[in-house]
Design an enzyme around this catalytic site. Structure first.
Site, PDB file in Angstrom:
ATOM      1  N   GLU A 298       0.824  -1.212   0.000  1.00 25.94           N
ATOM      2  CA  GLU A 298       0.000   0.000   0.000  1.00 25.94           C
ATOM      3  C   GLU A 298       0.859   1.264   0.000  1.00 25.94           C
ATOM      4  OE1 GLU A 298      -3.055   0.102  -0.554  1.00 25.94           O
ATOM      5  OE2 GLU A 298      -3.860  -1.869  -0.035  1.00 25.94           O
ATOM      6  N   ARG A 302       0.732   3.813  -3.279  1.00 24.59           N
ATOM      7  CA  ARG A 302       0.101   5.101  -2.984  1.00 24.59           C
ATOM      8  C   ARG A 302       1.137   6.208  -2.776  1.00 24.59           C
ATOM      9  NH1 ARG A 302      -5.550   3.982   0.248  1.00 24.59           N
ATOM     10  NH2 ARG A 302      -5.659   1.733  -0.073  1.00 24.59           N
ATOM     11  N   ASP A 431      -5.192 -10.087  -8.102  1.00 24.15           N
ATOM     12  CA  ASP A 431      -5.603  -9.296  -9.259  1.00 24.15           C
ATOM     13  C   ASP A 431      -4.463  -8.565  -9.955  1.00 24.15           C
ATOM     14  OD1 ASP A 431      -5.330  -7.797  -6.957  1.00 24.15           O
ATOM     15  OD2 ASP A 431      -7.052  -6.509  -7.330  1.00 24.15           O
ATOM     16  N   GLU A 566     -12.193   0.508 -10.316  1.00 30.10           N
ATOM     17  CA  GLU A 566     -11.835  -0.440 -11.376  1.00 30.10           C
ATOM     18  C   GLU A 566     -12.719  -0.331 -12.623  1.00 30.10           C
ATOM     19  OE1 GLU A 566      -9.905  -1.484  -7.767  1.00 30.10           O
ATOM     20  OE2 GLU A 566     -12.079  -1.323  -8.138  1.00 30.10           O
ATOM     21  N   THR A 655      -1.049   0.515 -10.293  1.00 27.81           N
ATOM     22  CA  THR A 655      -2.352   0.002  -9.877  1.00 27.81           C
ATOM     23  C   THR A 655      -3.104   0.966  -8.970  1.00 27.81           C
ATOM     24  OG1 THR A 655      -3.465  -2.032  -9.127  1.00 27.81           O
ATOM     25  CG2 THR A 655      -1.597  -1.218  -7.800  1.00 27.81           C
TER      26      THR A 655
END
Length: 667
Positions: A298, A302, A431, A566, A655
């Site tokens: 994360e 980010r 994913d 998404e 992502t």
């Protein structure tokens, strides 16, 4: 012998200044008459003369007042909007003038409908098309769950000082106030415009068409961002997340996640004032010298990704220096026996560890940090970052335990091998592994064939093992394979796949990848429109038997919506590569549903707990940082008419929607 009876009393005498005699009405009337009689004859004559003069003036002015009142009451509608508004009519919006040929006879206008008043800057009111929520077989019927105002009902809410000056409805869920739908409705299609045509009146010249300015959807996204930012700035400035209902903040790492995640979004949207305020905070307040555990994945996607992206867009070295700082502090995570990194790092102490309950890391987390660390090595000319993440991809490429290119969800940090085999999904915990296979190949200039090989093999594995159609409408979805049995369950996270497939097809991969993308984005769209709120659940289950006419079922525990990006991400890719306007229309519907069911008047948007209940969606009092970092960014790019704004031939998105440059070797 008894004493004589005593009579005790007190005698009280009031002076004239304390005495008040009672006077009734008769006495008052007699007093007035006495005062009148006490006036002199001259005084009484003057008073009577004045009263007579006023009476005569009133009589002579009465016809003039009557005529003015009659003219006012019989005047044109354009001079009496107050009256028409009370009957439910609305004036033509400012700037829209109906041009009528002089002498033309107009038909009696049809009974007007009450429009939904928008919040966006000076939009034009356009009639809302029939609702298409629900299964395709049921879409001819309107959505009976949509909110409606009763006649004469006044919306009540707190108005924003600058941009929310138009009236809106507010629904209250157990004390939480959420704004009603806003934003102007989309324009009618070209076919609808042709079918409508201008009205003709026999014996009269045709009416000139009314000029209606198109809805500026990109500006609508800017307005949504400003509203979300207003809440963050007021109640959570410098903290990780906004809690818009309780008007406070939530902390995860204590590093200002929302602010850093939104830096490049502000730059792309052209919000200079907000960006400069945020840059000042990064320069003066952001420090990574904290005794705090952060999640490697994360914080990489980010924070590191956001800082690198902002550096490339702005050229400001401040962001590169901050990226170097956080990147170096994350490196202890890779000090494991297998080189598969731990999930958690203490960036102050320089130590790392797995979660308390396991020594496993998720496959998605350890294989979705490569774009960022590879780029950090390229910028700093320090190979340690790329070497660490390339080692992970090499091991996963060689590992046993895959099923037709599909990988399990967990990998052990000690042994470096897959664990919990037998379950294969493109949802949570796996994913972005598939996403980063393609994007690393693109980032590196298409020079790493093993990444492309793994990606194509995985797509074939999806087609062979995970694809299934619903019984009612033949929607194609991606299920989960659990020990040889297909579970018709699909996370909203899987809706990244249509965009990734389209990106691969754009770069020369097989054409059937695009065909699959077209079918899957339709399914992701249906996950929204078949919900009563127009918002997708976190997890959907698909019907393989036509027992209730619905394609999508949602279990009670899966009905929440976290403002995820998404689907709008894939809509952005699909529109960029096909220029099919329906993808913009679908994105516009989603934005309007966000505004209707998740927008909080005081600022911010909230995740909700039940997408099936438009009356009580259940706000969860949390605005995830990715709503600003991803969702609104992709919506803006979807609506932008500039194809070179973050060109997909020059940038690849991580992502978390942070664009990083494709390396020059690609040319």
């Amino acid at each position: 012998m008894y004493s004589p009876l005593r009579k005790d009393f007190v005698s009280l005498t009031l002076g004239e200044q304390h005495s008040h005699s009672y006077t009734n009405g008769k006495h008052r009337r007699q007093s007035c008459w006495r005062k009148w009689k006490q006036l002199s004859r001259l005084q009484r004559s003057l008073i009577l003369f004045l009263l007579a003069f006023l009476l005569i003036c009133g009589i002579f002015s009465y016809p003039t007042l009557s005529e003015q009142w009659r003219a006012l009451s019989e005047g044109p509608v354009s001079e009496g909007w107050d009256e028409t508004e009370s009957q439910g009519l609305q004036p033509v919006p400012p700037g829209v003038l109906a041009q009528v040929v002089p002498g033309a006879v107009q038909e009696e206008p049809p009974e007007p409908q009450r429009p939904i008043l928008p919040v966006l800057p000076k939009p034009q009111a356009i009639k809302k098309p029939p609702s298409k929520r629900g299964p395709p077989a049921m879409q001819k019927r309107g959505n009976v769950s949509d909110w409606q105002l009763k006649d004469g009902e006044e919306p009540a809410f707190r108005r924003d000082e600058e941009q929310e000056k138009e009236a809106k409805t507010v629904i209250s869920w157990r004390g939480a106030m959420i704004e009603a739908e806003q934003g102007t409705e989309p324009q009618p299609s070209a076919h609808a415009k042709e079918a409508a045509g201008p009205a003709e009146v026999e014996g009269a010249a045709p009416l000139q068409p009314v000029s209606v300015k198109p809805v500026d959807r990109a500006e609508a996204v800017r307005e949504a961002f400003r509203h979300a930012w207003k809440g963050y700035k007021a109640f959570a400035w410098g903290h990780d997340e906004l809690k818009p209902i309780s008007k406070t903040h939530g902390e995860w790492f204590g590093l200002g996640l929302t602010l850093i995640d939104a830096l490049d979004t502000m730059w792309i949207l052209g919000l200079k004032e907000e960006f400069e305020e945020s840059r000042e905070w990064v320069e003066k307040e952001l420090s990574f010298s904290k005794n705090v555990d952060v999640n490697l994945f994360e914080s990489t996607i980010r924070i590191l990704g956001g800082l690198l992206s902002t550096y490339h867009l702005t050229g400001d070295a401040l962001f590169l220096e901050k990226a170097k700082d956080i990147g170096s502090r994350l490196m202890p995570a890779f000090k494991t026996p297998s080189k598969i990194p731990f999930s958690d790092v203490n960036i102050g102490k320089g130590t790392a560890h797995p979660p308390r309950w396991t020594t496993d890391s998720t496959v998605a987390e350890v294989t979705s940090i490569q774009l960022e660390f590879r780029e950090l090595s390229r910028l700093t000319q320090d190979p340690q970052y790329q070497k660490a993440v390339d080692e992970i991809m090499g091991q996963v490429h060689r590992l046993d335990g895959k099923h037709d290119g599909l990988v399990p969800m967990f990998i052990n940090t000690n042994s470096g091998k897959f664990t919990h085999r037998g379950v294969y999904t493109l949802g949570a915990r796996a994913d972005s592994y598939y996403e980063y296979l393609l994007k690393q190949w693109l980032q590196g200039g298409k020079q790493e064939p093993e990444l492309l090989e793994d990606y194509i093999q995985a797509v074939e594995g999806v087609k062979k093992n995970l694809l299934k159609q619903t019984a009612p409408s033949k929607l194609l979805f991606v299920g989960e394979l659990s020990h040889g049995r297909l579970n018709p369950k699909m996370d909203h996270l899987v809706c990244f796949l249509p965009g990734t497939l389209a990106l691969g097809a754009h770069n020369g991969l097989p054409a059937d990848h695009m065909e699959l993308a077209v079918q899957l984005i339709e399914t992701c769209h249906q996950m929204y429109v078949q919900m009563e709120t127009g918002l997708s659940p976190e997890i959907a289950h698909f019907n393989l038997q036509n027992h209730n006419g619905r394609d999508v079922d949602v279990k009670p525990a899966d009905r929440h919506n976290l403002l995820r990006p998404e689907t709008v991400e894939s809509l952005f890719y699909m529109y960029r590569f096909t220029q099919d306007s329906k993808y913009r229309d679908w994105g516009w519907e989603i934005l309007q549903s966000f505004n209707k069911f998740t927008r909080v008047p005081s600022g911010g948007y909230t995740s909700i707990g039940n997408v099936r209940d438009p009356v009580n969606p259940g706000p969860r009092d949390k605005m995830e940082s990715f709503f600003l970092g991803e969702t609104l960014k992709y919506l803006f790019l979807l609506f932008s008419d500039d194809p070179d704004l973050i060109s997909l031939d020059k940038y690849v998105f991580n992502t978390e929607a942070h664009p990083l440059p494709i390396w020059p070797s690609a040319s």
